[in-house]
Motif scaffolding. Structure first.
Motif, PDB file in Angstrom:
ATOM      1  N   GLN A 131       0.815  -1.223   0.000  1.00  0.00           N
ATOM      2  CA  GLN A 131       0.000   0.000   0.000  1.00  0.00           C
ATOM      3  C   GLN A 131       0.845   1.268   0.000  1.00  0.00           C
ATOM      4  O   GLN A 131       0.555   2.193  -0.750  1.00  0.00           O
ATOM      5  N   TRP A 157      -4.097   2.553  -5.053  1.00  0.00           N
ATOM      6  CA  TRP A 157      -3.651   2.930  -3.708  1.00  0.00           C
ATOM      7  C   TRP A 157      -4.774   2.759  -2.679  1.00  0.00           C
ATOM      8  O   TRP A 157      -4.632   2.035  -1.691  1.00  0.00           O
ATOM      9  N   ARG A 160      -6.215  -0.676  -1.415  1.00  0.00           N
ATOM     10  CA  ARG A 160      -5.375  -1.559  -0.601  1.00  0.00           C
ATOM     11  C   ARG A 160      -5.520  -1.190   0.879  1.00  0.00           C
ATOM     12  O   ARG A 160      -5.639  -0.006   1.222  1.00  0.00           O
ATOM     13  N   ARG A 162      -4.540  -0.286   4.703  1.00  0.00           N
ATOM     14  CA  ARG A 162      -3.405   0.341   5.362  1.00  0.00           C
ATOM     15  C   ARG A 162      -2.595  -0.697   6.116  1.00  0.00           C
ATOM     16  O   ARG A 162      -3.133  -1.717   6.568  1.00  0.00           O
ATOM     17  N   SER A 166       2.384   2.429   6.136  1.00  0.00           N
ATOM     18  CA  SER A 166       1.570   3.465   5.501  1.00  0.00           C
ATOM     19  C   SER A 166       1.818   4.809   6.171  1.00  0.00           C
ATOM     20  O   SER A 166       2.154   4.875   7.367  1.00  0.00           O
ATOM     21  N   GLU A 172      -2.524  10.664   4.853  1.00  0.00           N
ATOM     22  CA  GLU A 172      -3.198   9.949   3.771  1.00  0.00           C
ATOM     23  C   GLU A 172      -4.542  10.594   3.452  1.00  0.00           C
ATOM     24  O   GLU A 172      -4.926  10.713   2.292  1.00  0.00           O
TER      25      GLU A 172
END
Length: 997
Positions: A131, A157, A160, A162, A166, A172
């Motif tokens: 990820q 991205w 997927r 975490r 990550s 994010e």
């Protein structure tokens, strides 16, 4: 000299505690050199990782990959040199390298993709998921600007799960939201961002970075309150940080597109160093683009010659800086697009620069901001102003005759036309002397609105002479002379002496009016404008019929009423019997005569006076009743433009009656009416201030922020600096109560800058600085708080008011200690103690005791057990002050002070591992709190909690602690303090579990 590995390691630890800035970065570079002299790879790894962090957070992205390459080689050659944390950091910082390489256009895309491939391989080898790799590939695709590739990479991205490597959830979330902003789905972006803005997702840079990127989406969707808040707190964080150049540019852009160009220029002046940053070209481009947006708007609006702050070394205008910035940005865009093989970077820049302003009017930010020096004042209203001069004058006279406030703009245009070269008077308008008199009379009205009594008197005297002479309008002349005399009463009412003129002159004028009335009036001219806004010249509502004798007669009566009101208001709330009798008689005369002539609406003004006097005497119900009667008269007369001032006054009365919702409605209606009828003399700033108060009392804190911000901005436009500062002081209070302490601090900081502070009265500025210092303390910005307290202490030291000096000195002592400036802190402590001992003010004994206790706690925190004697000495001083305070001293509660000092002494003794003494002292605290009855139960519960901890952990007597807690839990439940009972119960469970183990 760093001659040993231990010395280098100590220096690394010390550098790690510094804020990210040039000093920390240079030191980190020097420490790498120092580490290299020893054959200890462990030390070099630590130094290199520290240097890489410094580069990452100060925007030195050109240098970071080189350092990381050295780290990777060490990882391969000497894996044992890495701790578990450092080994994890190697994998984590692959992401840093990807973003750093994207920042530099000279690095080919193939090389960047090669790094992500290596990242993939190392993650697989370490057993991590893909990820984070997918996230980096999405970053590359988003930067390059290929829409299909970017969407595909985004899907790979976000679909997927975490995992451990990550990015933090807040970061994010930011990148997901920015993706949706990029594809035009701003509403979805803001929904994604909400957990960050709500505080559920945070990190070292969040929510501040996201706040910058969300500014324009919020603005475009009309969520201006949130946009204002994000700008205030977000810019405070980004200000001056080279690693956040792009975000500073976004704040500049927001300032331009929210029509706060002056704010944008201030941000430029605070961040000139960013023009010289070369370590992160992509971030620099973001900054330059935001600047370009601002300068493009300024130049397009005709302000190209405005002086602005640009790169150091020369002076700049908006035009010259725009040319420089555009050239620099063109070069960077060309380099990035050439590297990427797309036009993505250039397209984004062009879209930003071409974006129009998102608001029709400036968004009030609540900040004290200077406007660009060449920006003219807003033009006067030109709503429906005729071009034909005869029509223009006729309409102005018609509007003035019915008291319509929109005539002001017409008279201003008439004055311009008359003063213009080549103007010739139109005979159909009557004698030229009449028009000259009317224009002079308008000058008097304007001066009256500004309470410039001398200028008003001079203008009205001149107007009276013109009316009486060539214009041959004796009633107009008499009304003007009556206004002159009433202005004298207004001037006296504003003076502290209250030295009012003699009533004989007003009596003589009334006699002349009655004689003219008896003789049938005289004069043949059309009607002329009366007064403005129910002032001392309130006679304004009759259509043109000759000289409108009844109207002018009532004007004279109204001037007497104005004088009587000024006299009574000067004595309020305890008005003497003769003054009250005169007031009532003059008011009754206007009301009865207006009714006799069939014009009851002409008594509206005196009802405002009656309401005002009732309000001053605390009779809010009577005041409200008078105003509602006046509003009914306005409604039946068909003259709604007279309602806004009555509604504003009613709103103020409703606030006194603790009816904030009704007050809010009245004030909103007043502002709407004033705008609708183009009343340029309506007190808009003050009404917004009242609306802010009403909204706050009604629990509508966002509304209060909005209205107080508007009030401050409008006071700025009128150059009423003290009123603007007071509005911002209240705004900061509301922001603090709204859970927005950083916003509150940003508002107050704008008031203590040198140019702003110079315009504010000293005591008001002192209050602002005190609130700012406390706000900074709440944000745990202790160094900044200490600086404000020290400046404030210097100011109040010269005041005779030693109460304020003692308070400020005591608070500055604590602030300095929290900022680790102990020498200055101890000196301030002694000054506060000495000031209190000199004055022995009972109301401040508690403040000094609190200072001593806080000082003792901070001493223990800083020095550990070695500070126990100093701490005990401070606590002894607290006891001495308590003992010197009288038993019945106001604002001093002996039982609480005794308990609080004993509690703190017990904490200090426990920290020094003197547990028997600590427990005995805590027992004293418990006993003291018991004297407080119900009020003492909560602090008693806390003292019991700490006593149990001392028994269980310090004296190894868990059973005694459990027994103590059992009794305390029952007591708390009986006292109704369930929260305390729950805390004690949880502690008891812990002790019981430990015994079982």
């Amino acid at each position: 000299m760093l001659e040993t590995p231990e010395a280098v390691l100590d220096a690394l630890r010390e550098n790690n505690d510094r804020p990210y800035n040039l000093h920390r970065t240079v030191t980190a570079e020097e420490l790498v050199d120092a580490a290299e002299q020893f054959d200890e790879p462990e030390l070099l790894v630590t130094a290199l990782l520290e240097l890489m962090s410094a580069y990452e957070y100060t925007g030195e992205h050109r240098k970071a990959p080189v350092v990381f390459a050295r780290v990777l080689k060490l990882r391969d050659d000497s894996p044992d040199a890495f701790s578990d944390w450092e080994a994890n950091q190697v994998l984590w910082r692959f992401k840093w390298v990807t973003t750093s390489l994207l920042q530099v256009p000279e690095v080919p895309l193939a090389a960047i993709r090669g790094w992500t491939d290596q990242m993939r391989d190392r993650y697989r080898e370490a057993g991590h998921g893909m990820q984070p790799v997918a996230a980096m590939r999405h970053r590359i695709a988003a930067h390059v600007g290929s829409e299909d590739a970017e969407r595909s990479a985004y899907d790979l991205w976000v679909t997927r799960p975490r995992e451990g490597m990550s990015d933090c959830e807040a970061c994010e979330t930011r990148h997901r939201a920015i993706h949706h902003v990029g594809i035009g789905d701003e509403r979805r972006a803001l929904d994604i961002w909400q957990p960050v803005f709500d505080g559920g997702q945070t990190c070292a840079e969040e929510p501040y970075v996201s706040q910058a990127h969300a500014l324009l989406p919020l603005l475009s969707l009309g969520r201006v309150d949130e946009a204002r808040s994000h700008h205030l707190s977000g810019y405070r964080y980004a200000r001056g940080k080279t690693g956040l150049a792009e975000e500073v540019g976004l704040h500049v852009e927001f300032s331009a597109l929210s029509r706060n160009e002056g704010r944008g220029l201030e941000i430029l002046a605070e961040n000139r160093a960013l023009f010289e940053t070369t370590g992160a070209p992509l971030s620099l481009l973001g900054f330059l683009t935001g600047v370009e947006v601002l300068l493009t708007r300024l130049v397009a609006d005709g302000y190209g010659t405005t002086t602005v702050a640009g790169p150091l070394g020369r002076s700049w205008t908006a035009q010259s800086l725009l040319a420089h910035v555009s050239g620099e940005a063109d070069t960077l865009v060309a380099a990035f697009d050439a590297r990427n093989g797309t036009t993505g970077v250039g397209d984004r820049r062009r879209e930003r620069v071409a974006r129009p302003a998102l608001l029709a009017e400036p968004l009030p930010l609540g900040l004290r901001t200077t406007r660009p020096d060449t920006v003219p004042a807003p033009p006067v209203s030109s709503r429906d102003i005729p071009d034909d001069f005869t029509e223009l004058v006729t309409r102005a006279r018609e509007m003035a005759a019915v008291g319509h406030p929109g005539d002001t703009a017409l008279w201003e245009r008439i004055a311009e036309r008359v003063a213009a070269e080549g103007h010739v008077h139109a005979p159909e308008l009557g004698p030229e002397a009449r028009l000259r008199a009317e224009l002079v009379e308008q000058r008097g009205f304007t001066a009256y609105e500004n309470e410039n009594w001398a200028e008003a008197n001079a203008a009205m005297t001149e107007a009276a002479d013109l009316f009486a002479g060539e214009a041959a309008l004796p009633w107009h002349a008499l009304a003007a002379r009556a206004r002159v005399r009433s202005f004298e009463w207004g001037d006296a009412g504003d003076r502290e002496s209250g030295d009012f003129p003699s009533w004989s002159v007003l009596d003589e004028l009334l006699g002349e009016a009655r004689e003219l009335l008896r003789r049938g009036g005289g004069g043949t001219g059309d009607d002329t404008p009366g007064s403005k806004a129910d002032g001392p010249a309130t006679a304004d509502d009759t259509p043109p019929t000759g000289e409108n004798v009844p109207e002018k007669y009532l004007t004279v009566l109204h001037c007497r009423a104005f004088a009587a009101h000024a006299e009574a208001a000067a004595e309020a709330p305890d008005v003497s019997a003769p003054t009250r009798a005169r007031f009532d008689a003059t008011m009754d005369a206007v009301v009865s005569e207006a009714a006799r002539f069939g014009m009851p609406h002409l008594a509206v003004g005196v009802r405002r006076y009656t309401a005002d006097l009732a309000s001053r005497a605390g009779r809010a119900d009577d005041a409200a009743a008078e105003l509602r009667t006046a509003l009914e008269l306005v409604e039946t007369s068909g003259r709604p433009w007279r309602a806004p001032r009555l509604e504003a006054q009613l709103g103020q009365i409703l606030l006194q009656q603790d009816k904030p919702e009704e007050a809010t409605a009245a004030l909103r209606q007043a502002l709407a009416g004033a705008a609708r009828f183009d009343d340029t003399t309506f007190p808009v700033p003050f009404t917004y201030l009242l609306l802010g108060h009403a909204s706050s009392h009604a629990g509508d804190l966002p509304g209060a922020v909005r209205h107080l911000s508007e009030a401050a901005a409008r006071f700025d436009r009128e150059s009423d600096h003290n009123a603007a500062a007071e509005a911002r002081l209240q705004l900061a209070d509301v922001l603090g109560r709204s859970g927005q302490p950083a916003d509150a601090v940003a508002v107050l900081e704008s008031l203590v800058l040198d140019d702003a502070a110079a315009t504010v009265e000293e005591r008001l500025l002192a209050q602002i600085r005190l609130n700012l210092a406390r706000g900074l303390r709440e944000l745990e910005e202790h160094q900044a708080a200490a600086e404000q307290f020290v400046q404030l202490a210097e100011t109040v030291a010269a005041w005779e008011d030693r109460t304020t000096y003692t308070l400020v000195t005591a608070e500055s002592a604590i602030a300095l200690a929290r900022a680790d400036r102990w020498d200055a802190a101890r000196a301030a402590y002694e000054r506060a103690l000495l000031a209190h001992r000199d004055t022995r003010l009972p109301g401040q004994a508690g403040l000094i005791c609190e200072m001593a206790r806080e000082f003792a706690a901070l001493t223990m925190a800083a020095e550990g057990p070695e500070g126990i004697e100093t701490a005990l000495a401070r606590l002894a001083e607290a006891d001495e002050i308590r003992g010197a305070a009288a038993e019945n001293a106001e604002d001093f509660v002996h039982w609480y002070e005794a308990g609080a000092t004993a509690y703190q002494r017990a904490r200090a003794l426990a920290a020094a591992e003197r547990f028997p003494e600590a427990l005995a002292e805590m027992e004293r605290a418990i006993t003291a709190y018991e004297e407080g009855g119900e009020q003492g139960e909560t602090p008693r519960a806390e003292a019991t909690r700490v006593a149990a901890l001392i028994e269980a952990n310090g004296l190894n007597s868990p059973q005694a602690a459990i027994s103590r807690l059992d009794a305390a839990i029952i007591r708390c439940e009986k006292a109704g303090i369930q929260h305390a009972a729950q805390i004690l119960s949880a502690l008891r469970t812990d002790f019981a579990t430990q015994r079982e183990d």
